[in-house]
Write an enzyme that holds these catalytic residues in place. Structure first.
Site, short mmCIF file in Angstrom:
data_model
loop_
_atom_site.label_atom_id
_atom_site.label_comp_id
_atom_site.label_asym_id
_atom_site.label_seq_id
_atom_site.Cartn_x
_atom_site.Cartn_y
_atom_site.Cartn_z
N ASP A 13 0.40 -1.22 0.49
CA ASP A 13 0.08 -0.21 0.07
C ASP A 13 1.11 0.74 -0.33
OD1 ASP A 13 -2.43 -1.67 0.16
OD2 ASP A 13 -2.86 -2.17 2.65
N LYS A 16 1.57 1.81 -4.85
CA LYS A 16 2.30 1.56 -6.73
C LYS A 16 1.79 2.04 -7.42
CE LYS A 16 2.63 -2.43 -4.05
NZ LYS A 16 2.30 -1.87 -3.07
N GLY A 40 -4.57 -4.34 -3.46
CA GLY A 40 -5.44 -3.70 -4.18
C GLY A 40 -4.73 -1.83 -4.28
N HIS A 41 -4.54 -1.77 -5.55
CA HIS A 41 -3.81 -0.30 -6.25
C HIS A 41 -5.19 0.64 -6.87
CE1 HIS A 41 -0.67 -3.41 -6.71
NE2 HIS A 41 -0.73 -3.71 -6.34
N GLN A 224 2.38 -5.86 -3.37
CA GLN A 224 2.72 -6.35 -2.30
C GLN A 224 3.93 -5.24 -1.83
OE1 GLN A 224 1.89 -9.47 -3.30
NE2 GLN A 224 -0.19 -9.11 -2.91
P1 GDP Z 1 -0.33 0.24 -3.37
O1 GDP Z 1 -1.42 -0.99 -2.90
O2 GDP Z 1 0.87 0.50 -3.24
O3 GDP Z 1 -1.13 0.42 -5.31
O4 GDP Z 1 -1.29 1.59 -2.86
P2 GDP Z 1 -2.71 1.31 -2.56
O5 GDP Z 1 -3.82 2.04 -4.11
O6 GDP Z 1 -3.07 0.44 -1.74
O7 GDP Z 1 -2.99 2.69 -1.66
C1 GDP Z 1 -2.38 3.58 -1.42
C2 GDP Z 1 -3.75 5.11 -1.49
O8 GDP Z 1 -2.76 6.19 -1.29
C3 GDP Z 1 -4.28 5.15 -2.16
O9 GDP Z 1 -5.43 5.32 -1.65
C4 GDP Z 1 -4.29 6.43 -3.34
O10 GDP Z 1 -4.69 6.67 -3.97
C5 GDP Z 1 -3.74 7.05 -2.24
N1 GDP Z 1 -2.19 7.41 -2.57
C6 GDP Z 1 -1.10 7.38 -2.96
N2 GDP Z 1 0.01 8.35 -3.09
C7 GDP Z 1 -0.02 9.73 -3.01
C8 GDP Z 1 -0.10 10.85 -2.60
O11 GDP Z 1 0.90 11.54 -2.74
N3 GDP Z 1 -0.83 11.48 -1.18
C9 GDP Z 1 -2.07 11.12 -0.81
N4 GDP Z 1 -2.67 11.85 -0.19
N5 GDP Z 1 -2.71 10.08 -1.39
C10 GDP Z 1 -1.73 8.91 -2.45
P1 IMO Z 2 -1.24 -4.29 -2.54
O1 IMO Z 2 -0.32 -3.99 -2.86
C1 IMO Z 2 -0.84 -4.67 1.97
C2 IMO Z 2 -0.82 -8.67 3.97
C3 IMO Z 2 -2.02 -9.03 4.25
C4 IMO Z 2 -1.62 -10.26 5.18
C5 IMO Z 2 -0.45 -10.71 4.58
C6 IMO Z 2 -0.90 -12.38 4.34
O2 IMO Z 2 -2.21 -4.00 -2.12
O3 IMO Z 2 0.47 -3.88 -2.02
P2 IMO Z 2 -2.20 -13.14 2.33
O4 IMO Z 2 -4.21 -12.90 1.76
O5 IMO Z 2 -1.42 -12.24 0.73
O6 IMO Z 2 -2.40 -13.98 2.42
O7 IMO Z 2 -2.13 -11.90 3.65
O8 IMO Z 2 0.11 -10.25 3.67
N1 IMO Z 2 -1.07 -8.21 1.89
C7 IMO Z 2 -0.93 -7.37 2.40
N2 IMO Z 2 -1.27 -6.00 2.78
N3 IMO Z 2 -1.25 -4.61 0.60
C8 IMO Z 2 -1.30 -5.76 0.02
O9 IMO Z 2 -1.13 -5.48 -1.05
C9 IMO Z 2 -1.48 -7.21 0.67
N4 IMO Z 2 -1.52 -7.89 0.08
C10 IMO Z 2 -1.15 -8.86 1.00
O10 IMO Z 2 -2.71 -8.45 4.76
O11 IMO Z 2 -0.97 -9.40 6.59
MG MG Z 3 -2.37 -1.87 -1.81
#
Ligand code: GDP
Ligand code: IMO
Ligand code: MG
Length: 429
Positions: A13, A16, A40-41, A224
C-alpha cells in the site's frame, strides 16, 4: 532506460498503483509477476477512482497489460474485475490484455481453507490474511498438485486434477468441519470462466521476448511490499509469494537482463495491514492522525491500516536485497500538519544498538526504535509539482532520507491524483 521494475519497500500500500499508472504513460507494456487479488491498487484520475486487484495498473491507459506466470488467478474474481473496469469505460480486449497459460488458479476451495485456517488461529497467531485463498493456492503450486490455465485443454485430466486437489484438502476440512467439499460445481463454474477468459490466455514469456527484442518499454508491476516477501519479510506474517524485484523475472519469464532500473516505492511514513511486527508503529494519537489524513483503510478488506513513522532500517534492507536504484516517496502531503517528524535510524534491542533490520524479527521482543526528529514544514505540499516549490523543511526531510539510505529519490508524490507529483528523474524519458 528500456525497462522498469516497481516494487514496494514496506508492508504494501505504498502507492505503487498510482506510480505505475503515472509511468505507464511512457511504457509499451505493464506486467504483473506475483501475488493475486490480495493486492489493491487505487488510481485517481481527474477525480475518478479506479480500484485494481489483479489487472495490471497499465490497463487504465489501455497499455498492453500482462499477467505473468507467477500470479495466482481467481478466475471468478478476474471476470468480475474486467466487468467492473469495463463499466468504468476502460476497454479490456485480447489486444491489450494477456494472461500466461502457466498461471496457477485460485479455486473456491482455496478461499474456503484460507478463512477456515484464520478462524482457527487465536489472537496474534492470526496472520490477518486477505482471505482470498492466496496462501492455499501457492501451497498447491509448490506441492505440485496445482491447477494451471493450460490444464483446461485436456478435460479428462482436468477432472482428475480437481479430484486430486479436493481430496487432498478434504482430509483436513472433514476433520475440522465434519463435511467434505464437492468439486463438481466448482469444476463446472471454473470451466465456464475459462471459456470466457480463454481469448486472453497465451504464452507470455515469448511475448515479453518479442517486446524486448523490438526495444519496447516494459514496466514490471510488483504487488505487496518487501516485508511481506515469503523469504525476506517478517515471516510468518507475510504473503505467500516473493515480492522482491528479482521475482519480476521468475514470475514473468522475462530474462533477468531485462531488469535495469528498479524503483522502490516508499511512503513518507509506514503502514501495515494485518498482524505482525511493526517497530515504529504509533498505536496512539500520532498513528490515528496519520491514518485519518492518509485515509489508511485497506482497498481489499476495508481494514484500518496500522500507522507509524518512517523506518530507515527497513528501507536499507529493501534497497539492498531488491537492487533498488531509485526511490519514489509517496504521501508527503500527509505529513503537512505535523510539528515534528520522526525518522527511525536504529533500534535498541535488549540494550544493543542495531542498525540493520534483524532477520528473526517475529521472535524479537523489546525493540525500541531510536529516532531522529526533524522540524515539520506545517504548510501544504498538496499537488506541488516542483522540488523548489516545496517548503525548505520538506526538502530537508527528503535530502535526509537520501543520505541515510544512500539512494536518490526520483519521484515525490504529493497527492492521490495522477499529476500530483514531482518528477526529478523521468525514468523512461
Ligand atoms: P498500492 O497498493 O501500493 O497501490 O497502494 P494503495 O492504492 O493500496 O494505497 C495507497 C493510497 O494512497 C491510495 O488510496 C492512493 O490513492 C493514495 N495515494 C497515493 N499517493 C498519494 C499521495 O502522494 N498522497 C495522498 N494523500 N494519497 C496518495
Ligand atoms: P498491495 O499490492 C498490504 C497482507 C495481508 C496479510 C498478509 C498475508 O495492495 O500493496 P495474504 O492474503 O496475502 O495471504 O495475506 O499480507 N497483504 C497486503 N497488505 N497490501 C497488499 O497488497 C497486501 N497483500 C497482502 O494483509 O497481512
Ligand atoms: Mg494496496
Amino acid at each position: 532506460m528500456s525497462n522498469l521494475t516497481i516494487v514496494g519497500t514496506q508492508w504494501g500500500d505504498e502507492g505503487k498503483g498510482k506510480i505505475v499508472d503515472l509511468l505507464a504513460s511512457s511504457a509499451d507494456a505493464v506486467v504483473r509477476f506475483q501475488g493475486g487479488h490480495n493486492a489493491g491498487h487505487t488510481l485517481v484520475i481527474d477525480s475518478k477512482t479506479f480500484k485494481l486487484s489483479l489487472l495490471p495498473s497499465g490497463i487504465v491507459r489501455q497499455k498492453l497489460s500482462i499477467i505473468g506466470n507467477g500470479v495466482v488467478v481467481d478466475p471468478i474474481h478476474l471476470e468480475n474485475e474486467i466487468r467492473e473496469i469495463t463499466n468504468q469505460g476502460i476497454d479490456v480486449n485480447s489486444s491489450n490484455f494477456v494472461i500466461s497459460s502457466d498461471c496457477f488458479l485460485i479455486l473456491p476451495i482455496h478461499k474456503y481453507i484460507d478463512s477456515l485456517r484464520e478462524n482457527q488461529k487465536k489472537g496474534s497467531k492470526k496472520i490477518g490474511t486477505t482471505g482470498r485463498g492466496i496462501g492455499p493456492a501457492y501451497e498447491d503450486k509448490v506441492s505440485r498438485r496445482g491447477l494451471r490455465f493450460c490444464d483446461f485443454k485436456n478435460p479428462k485430466e482436468l477432472e482428475e486434477k480437481f479430484i486430486s486437489i479436493y481430496n487432498h484438502h478434504n482430509v483436513w476440512i472433514e476433520k475440522f468441519e465434519g463435511k467434505k467439499i464437492s468439486y463438481h460445481n466448482d469444476l463446472k463454474s471454473i470451466s465456464k470462466c475459462y471459456q470466457n477468459l480463454s481469448r486472453y490466455i497465451d504464452n507470455t514469456w515469448l511475448l515479453l521476448k518479442k517486446l524486448n527484442d523490438n526495444k519496447r518499454k516494459i514496466l514490471f508491476e510488483g504487488a505487496q511490499g518487501f516485508y511481506l516477501d515469503l523469504d525476506h519479510g517478517t515471516y510468518p506474517y507475510v504473503t505467500s509469494s516473493n515480492t522482491v524485484a528479482a521475482n519480476a523475472s521468475i514470475g514473468s519469464g522475462a530474462n533477468p537482463k531485462y531488469l535495469k532500473k528498479i524503483l522502490g516505492i516508499t511512503k513518507a511514513y509506514t503502514t501495515r495491514v494485518g498482524n505482525g511486527p511493526f517497530p515504529t508503529e504509533e498505536n496512539n494519537d500520532v498513528g490515528e492522525k496519520l491514518g485519518k489524513i492518509g485515509k489508511e483503510f485497506g482497498t481489499v478488506t476495508g481494514r484500518k491500516r496500522r500507522c507509524g513513522w518512517l523506518d530507515i532500517l527497513m528501507l536499507k534492507k529493501a534497497i539492498t536485497v531488491s537492487g533498488i536504484n531509485g526511490l519514489v516517496l509517496t504521501k508527503l502531503d500527509v505529513l503537512d500538519t505535523f510539528k515534528d517528524i520522526k525518522i527511525c535510524t536504529s533500534y535498541n534491542i535488549n540494550n544493543q544498538i542495531v542498525e540493520d533490520f534483524p532477520n528473526d524479527m517475529s521472535n524479537l521482543k523489546n525493540i525500541t526504535p531510536i529516532y531522529e526528529t526533524l522540524s515539520g514544514w506545517e504548510e501544504t505540499t498538496k499537488g506541488v509539482t516542483k522540488f523548489v516549490d516545496l517548503p525548505l523543511n520538506a526538502q530537508n526531510f527528503i535530502r535526509k532520507i537520501e543520505i541515510l539510505v544512500e539512494c536518490k529519490v526520483d519521484i515525490i508524490s504529493t497527492g492521490p491524483e495522477r499529476d500530483e507529483c514531482i518528477i526529478i528523474n523521468g525514468m523512461f524519458n
